[in-house]
Design a protein around this motif. Sequence first.
Motif, PDB file in Angstrom:
ATOM      1  N   LEU A   1      22.751  36.505  40.897  1.00  0.00           N
ATOM      2  CA  LEU A   1      23.722  35.411  40.808  1.00  0.00           C
ATOM      3  C   LEU A   1      23.374  34.280  41.769  1.00  0.00           C
ATOM      4  N   GLU A   2      23.042  34.626  43.002  1.00  0.00           N
ATOM      5  CA  GLU A   2      22.698  33.595  43.980  1.00  0.00           C
ATOM      6  C   GLU A   2      21.468  32.806  43.548  1.00  0.00           C
ATOM      7  N   ALA A   3      20.455  33.496  43.038  1.00  0.00           N
ATOM      8  CA  ALA A   3      19.254  32.814  42.558  1.00  0.00           C
ATOM      9  C   ALA A   3      19.585  31.939  41.354  1.00  0.00           C
TER      10      ALA A   3
ATOM     11  N   GLN B   1      37.317  55.121  39.384  1.00  0.00           N
ATOM     12  CA  GLN B   1      36.639  55.993  40.336  1.00  0.00           C
ATOM     13  C   GLN B   1      35.128  55.799  40.258  1.00  0.00           C
ATOM     14  N   GLU B   2      34.602  55.646  39.062  1.00  0.00           N
ATOM     15  CA  GLU B   2      33.168  55.427  38.887  1.00  0.00           C
ATOM     16  C   GLU B   2      32.724  54.098  39.486  1.00  0.00           C
ATOM     17  N   ASN B   3      33.618  53.108  39.511  1.00  0.00           N
ATOM     18  CA  ASN B   3      33.291  51.773  40.019  1.00  0.00           C
ATOM     19  C   ASN B   3      33.773  51.573  41.451  1.00  0.00           C
ATOM     20  N   ASN B   4      33.949  52.670  42.181  1.00  0.00           N
ATOM     21  CA  ASN B   4      34.374  52.620  43.586  1.00  0.00           C
ATOM     22  C   ASN B   4      35.671  51.848  43.773  1.00  0.00           C
ATOM     23  N   GLY B   5      36.637  52.073  42.897  1.00  0.00           N
ATOM     24  CA  GLY B   5      37.947  51.454  43.037  1.00  0.00           C
ATOM     25  C   GLY B   5      38.057  50.065  42.432  1.00  0.00           C
ATOM     26  N   LYS B   6      36.961  49.491  41.966  1.00  0.00           N
ATOM     27  CA  LYS B   6      37.016  48.170  41.341  1.00  0.00           C
ATOM     28  C   LYS B   6      37.510  48.326  39.911  1.00  0.00           C
ATOM     29  N   GLU B   7      38.370  47.415  39.505  1.00  0.00           N
ATOM     30  CA  GLU B   7      38.904  47.505  38.151  1.00  0.00           C
ATOM     31  C   GLU B   7      37.821  47.219  37.111  1.00  0.00           C
ATOM     32  N   TYR B   8      36.953  46.263  37.416  1.00  0.00           N
ATOM     33  CA  TYR B   8      35.874  45.900  36.498  1.00  0.00           C
ATOM     34  C   TYR B   8      34.537  46.059  37.206  1.00  0.00           C
TER      35      TYR B   8
ATOM     36  N   GLU C   1      30.725  45.205  38.313  1.00  0.00           N
ATOM     37  CA  GLU C   1      30.004  43.956  38.487  1.00  0.00           C
ATOM     38  C   GLU C   1      28.999  43.820  37.337  1.00  0.00           C
ATOM     39  N   HIS C   2      28.846  42.607  36.853  1.00  0.00           N
ATOM     40  CA  HIS C   2      27.956  42.404  35.703  1.00  0.00           C
ATOM     41  C   HIS C   2      26.519  42.164  36.134  1.00  0.00           C
ATOM     42  N   LEU C   3      26.325  41.396  37.180  1.00  0.00           N
ATOM     43  CA  LEU C   3      24.988  41.104  37.680  1.00  0.00           C
ATOM     44  C   LEU C   3      24.950  41.348  39.180  1.00  0.00           C
TER      45      LEU C   3
END
Length: 87
Positions: free
Chosen positions: A49-51, A33-40, A42-44
Amino acid sequence: QNYLDNFWPDLKAAHELFDSILQARRERESESQENNGKEYPEHLPLEILEAGIKSGRYIQGTLNVNKHRAQLEAFVRLQGFGSKETG
């Protein structure tokens, strides 16, 4: 819980295991719930990441996981490497 209470009221280890599993499940649901439904989480951030990919600090590829031995076998196929394309 009812099964343990009715048939194994004195089996302390089973009750402790059940409580541990229940607590882990609650924590996982709370984190989801804290991660908006994502299991893990995001780290960055995507911008970093793109840069990093553009600068060569990070590499980008496709994760391939063996469906029969998922916990033991996986590899990352890098974009632009190992393909049959010639150029």
